[in-house]
Design a protein around this motif. Structure first.
Motif, PDB file in Angstrom:
ATOM      1  N   ALA A  92     -46.793 -76.274-112.394  1.00  9.96           N
ATOM      2  CA  ALA A  92     -45.749 -75.855-111.730  1.00  9.96           C
ATOM      3  C   ALA A  92     -44.351 -76.637-111.728  1.00  9.96           C
ATOM      4  O   ALA A  92     -43.436 -76.064-111.981  1.00  9.96           O
ATOM      5  CB  ALA A  92     -46.089 -75.452-110.176  1.00  9.96           C
ATOM      6  N   LYS A  93     -44.712 -77.907-111.730  1.00 12.53           N
ATOM      7  CA  LYS A  93     -43.497 -78.849-111.968  1.00 12.53           C
ATOM      8  C   LYS A  93     -43.250 -78.881-113.413  1.00 12.53           C
ATOM      9  O   LYS A  93     -41.753 -79.014-113.332  1.00 12.53           O
ATOM     10  CB  LYS A  93     -43.922 -80.276-111.485  1.00 12.53           C
ATOM     11  CG  LYS A  93     -43.147 -81.302-111.168  1.00 12.53           C
ATOM     12  CD  LYS A  93     -42.030 -80.892-110.262  1.00 12.53           C
ATOM     13  CE  LYS A  93     -40.983 -81.912-110.053  1.00 12.53           C
ATOM     14  NZ  LYS A  93     -39.996 -81.521-108.938  1.00 12.53           N
ATOM     15  N   ASP A  95     -43.173 -76.470-115.633  1.00  9.60           N
ATOM     16  CA  ASP A  95     -42.421 -75.240-115.500  1.00  9.60           C
ATOM     17  C   ASP A  95     -41.243 -75.212-115.066  1.00  9.60           C
ATOM     18  O   ASP A  95     -40.167 -74.591-115.541  1.00  9.60           O
ATOM     19  CB  ASP A  95     -43.118 -73.996-114.741  1.00  9.60           C
ATOM     20  CG  ASP A  95     -44.504 -73.605-115.355  1.00  9.60           C
ATOM     21  OD1 ASP A  95     -44.782 -73.996-116.627  1.00  9.60           O
ATOM     22  OD2 ASP A  95     -45.044 -72.812-114.669  1.00  9.60           O
ATOM     23  N   GLU A  96     -40.930 -75.724-113.691  1.00  7.75           N
ATOM     24  CA  GLU A  96     -39.624 -76.051-113.041  1.00  7.75           C
ATOM     25  C   GLU A  96     -38.822 -77.091-113.908  1.00  7.75           C
ATOM     26  O   GLU A  96     -37.736 -76.618-114.166  1.00  7.75           O
ATOM     27  CB  GLU A  96     -39.853 -76.788-111.867  1.00  7.75           C
ATOM     28  CG  GLU A  96     -38.572 -76.895-110.995  1.00  7.75           C
ATOM     29  CD  GLU A  96     -38.947 -78.017-109.673  1.00  7.75           C
ATOM     30  OE1 GLU A  96     -37.824 -78.702-109.487  1.00  7.75           O
ATOM     31  OE2 GLU A  96     -39.707 -77.468-109.160  1.00  7.75           O
ATOM     32  N   ASN A  97     -39.154 -78.187-114.587  1.00  6.03           N
ATOM     33  CA  ASN A  97     -38.379 -79.040-115.249  1.00  6.03           C
ATOM     34  C   ASN A  97     -37.999 -78.451-116.717  1.00  6.03           C
ATOM     35  O   ASN A  97     -37.019 -78.663-117.084  1.00  6.03           O
ATOM     36  CB  ASN A  97     -39.262 -80.088-115.627  1.00  6.03           C
ATOM     37  CG  ASN A  97     -39.161 -81.222-114.319  1.00  6.03           C
ATOM     38  OD1 ASN A  97     -38.420 -80.826-113.459  1.00  6.03           O
ATOM     39  ND2 ASN A  97     -40.346 -82.000-114.273  1.00  6.03           N
ATOM     40  N   ARG A  99     -37.306 -75.265-116.918  1.00  2.00           N
ATOM     41  CA  ARG A  99     -36.072 -74.685-116.690  1.00  2.00           C
ATOM     42  C   ARG A  99     -34.933 -75.477-116.475  1.00  2.00           C
ATOM     43  O   ARG A  99     -33.570 -74.933-116.943  1.00  2.00           O
ATOM     44  CB  ARG A  99     -36.473 -73.628-115.368  1.00  2.00           C
ATOM     45  CG  ARG A  99     -37.350 -72.682-115.922  1.00  2.00           C
ATOM     46  CD  ARG A  99     -37.536 -71.567-114.493  1.00  2.00           C
ATOM     47  NE  ARG A  99     -37.999 -72.218-113.169  1.00  2.00           N
ATOM     48  CZ  ARG A  99     -39.418 -72.270-112.882  1.00  2.00           C
ATOM     49  NH1 ARG A  99     -40.248 -72.076-113.771  1.00  2.00           N
ATOM     50  NH2 ARG A  99     -39.753 -73.008-111.776  1.00  2.00           N
ATOM     51  N   ARG A 100     -35.176 -76.426-115.842  1.00  2.00           N
ATOM     52  CA  ARG A 100     -33.881 -77.224-115.324  1.00  2.00           C
ATOM     53  C   ARG A 100     -33.202 -78.156-116.307  1.00  2.00           C
ATOM     54  O   ARG A 100     -32.276 -78.335-116.449  1.00  2.00           O
ATOM     55  CB  ARG A 100     -34.150 -78.313-114.197  1.00  2.00           C
ATOM     56  CG  ARG A 100     -34.620 -77.759-112.793  1.00  2.00           C
ATOM     57  CD  ARG A 100     -34.868 -78.566-111.698  1.00  2.00           C
ATOM     58  NE  ARG A 100     -33.771 -79.482-111.374  1.00  2.00           N
ATOM     59  CZ  ARG A 100     -33.981 -80.540-111.010  1.00  2.00           C
ATOM     60  NH1 ARG A 100     -35.432 -81.257-110.807  1.00  2.00           N
ATOM     61  NH2 ARG A 100     -32.906 -81.692-110.825  1.00  2.00           N
ATOM     62  N   LYS A 115     -29.629 -80.726-108.880  1.00  2.00           N
ATOM     63  CA  LYS A 115     -30.600 -80.144-107.986  1.00  2.00           C
ATOM     64  C   LYS A 115     -30.570 -78.565-107.810  1.00  2.00           C
ATOM     65  O   LYS A 115     -29.357 -78.174-107.964  1.00  2.00           O
ATOM     66  CB  LYS A 115     -30.412 -80.749-106.449  1.00  2.00           C
ATOM     67  CG  LYS A 115     -30.702 -82.093-106.491  1.00  2.00           C
ATOM     68  CD  LYS A 115     -31.815 -82.449-105.819  1.00  2.00           C
ATOM     69  CE  LYS A 115     -31.903 -83.952-105.621  1.00  2.00           C
ATOM     70  NZ  LYS A 115     -33.226 -84.526-105.717  1.00  2.00           N
ATOM     71  N   PRO A 116     -31.518 -77.808-107.786  1.00  2.00           N
ATOM     72  CA  PRO A 116     -31.816 -76.688-107.636  1.00  2.00           C
ATOM     73  C   PRO A 116     -31.355 -76.106-106.406  1.00  2.00           C
ATOM     74  O   PRO A 116     -31.438 -76.899-105.448  1.00  2.00           O
ATOM     75  CB  PRO A 116     -33.224 -76.146-108.142  1.00  2.00           C
ATOM     76  CG  PRO A 116     -34.054 -77.317-107.630  1.00  2.00           C
ATOM     77  CD  PRO A 116     -33.091 -78.619-107.864  1.00  2.00           C
ATOM     78  N   ASP A 119     -34.351 -73.168-101.512  1.00  2.00           N
ATOM     79  CA  ASP A 119     -35.090 -71.874-101.597  1.00  2.00           C
ATOM     80  C   ASP A 119     -34.790 -71.038-100.247  1.00  2.00           C
ATOM     81  O   ASP A 119     -35.273 -71.790 -99.108  1.00  2.00           O
ATOM     82  CB  ASP A 119     -36.387 -71.945-101.784  1.00  2.00           C
ATOM     83  CG  ASP A 119     -37.401 -70.998-101.645  1.00  2.00           C
ATOM     84  OD1 ASP A 119     -36.861 -69.562-101.629  1.00  2.00           O
ATOM     85  OD2 ASP A 119     -38.705 -70.779-102.023  1.00  2.00           O
TER      86      ASP A 119
END
Length: 122
Positions: A92-93, A95-97, A99-100, A115-116, A119
């Motif tokens: 999951a991390k 996947d997030e990275n 995207r970022r 920073k995103p 939420d």
């Protein structure tokens, strides 16, 4: 979690249970122990040049292997106590990275991504 990590978690759980240490294996204590072991790992690299850190002598490599074992054991134990699947958390991390940190924008750069946004559900 992968079978090997599940096996390791079960063995660490049994190790703690056999010694009646589960009472001490609170998330706070395990996180503190993990940080301490990570510090011991970092100390093995302190003052080394980048080249020296990439080509450790056998004695230092053996100490680093031991510290990595300690860090891994506490990380796996903490995840087990909290019911977190480490492999899923890492995926999951990643996947997030992905995207970022767009590969086209960040290739060869060590700069941090913004920073995103928070939420709204949390």
């Amino acid at each position: 979690m992968s079978t090997e990590l599940e096996d390791l978690a079960a063995r660490l759980r049994a190790f703690a249970r056999a010694r009646d240490w589960e009472q001490f294996h609170t998330p706070k204590n395990l996180a503190m122990a993990l940080a301490g072991e990570a510090g011991e790992l970092v100390a093995e690299f302190q003052w080394l040049t980048p080249d020296e850190s990439a080509s450790l002598d056998p004695a230092t490599l053996d100490r680093v292997r031991g510290e990595l074992g300690d860090v891994t054991a506490y990380l796996v134990r903490l995840a087990d106590v909290l019911g977190i699947d480490l492999v899923e958390a890492a995926r999951a991390k990643l996947d997030e990275n992905e995207r970022r940190y767009d590969a086209g924008l960040y290739r060869g750069s060590a700069r941090k991504a913004p920073k995103p946004p928070p939420d709204p559900g949390h």
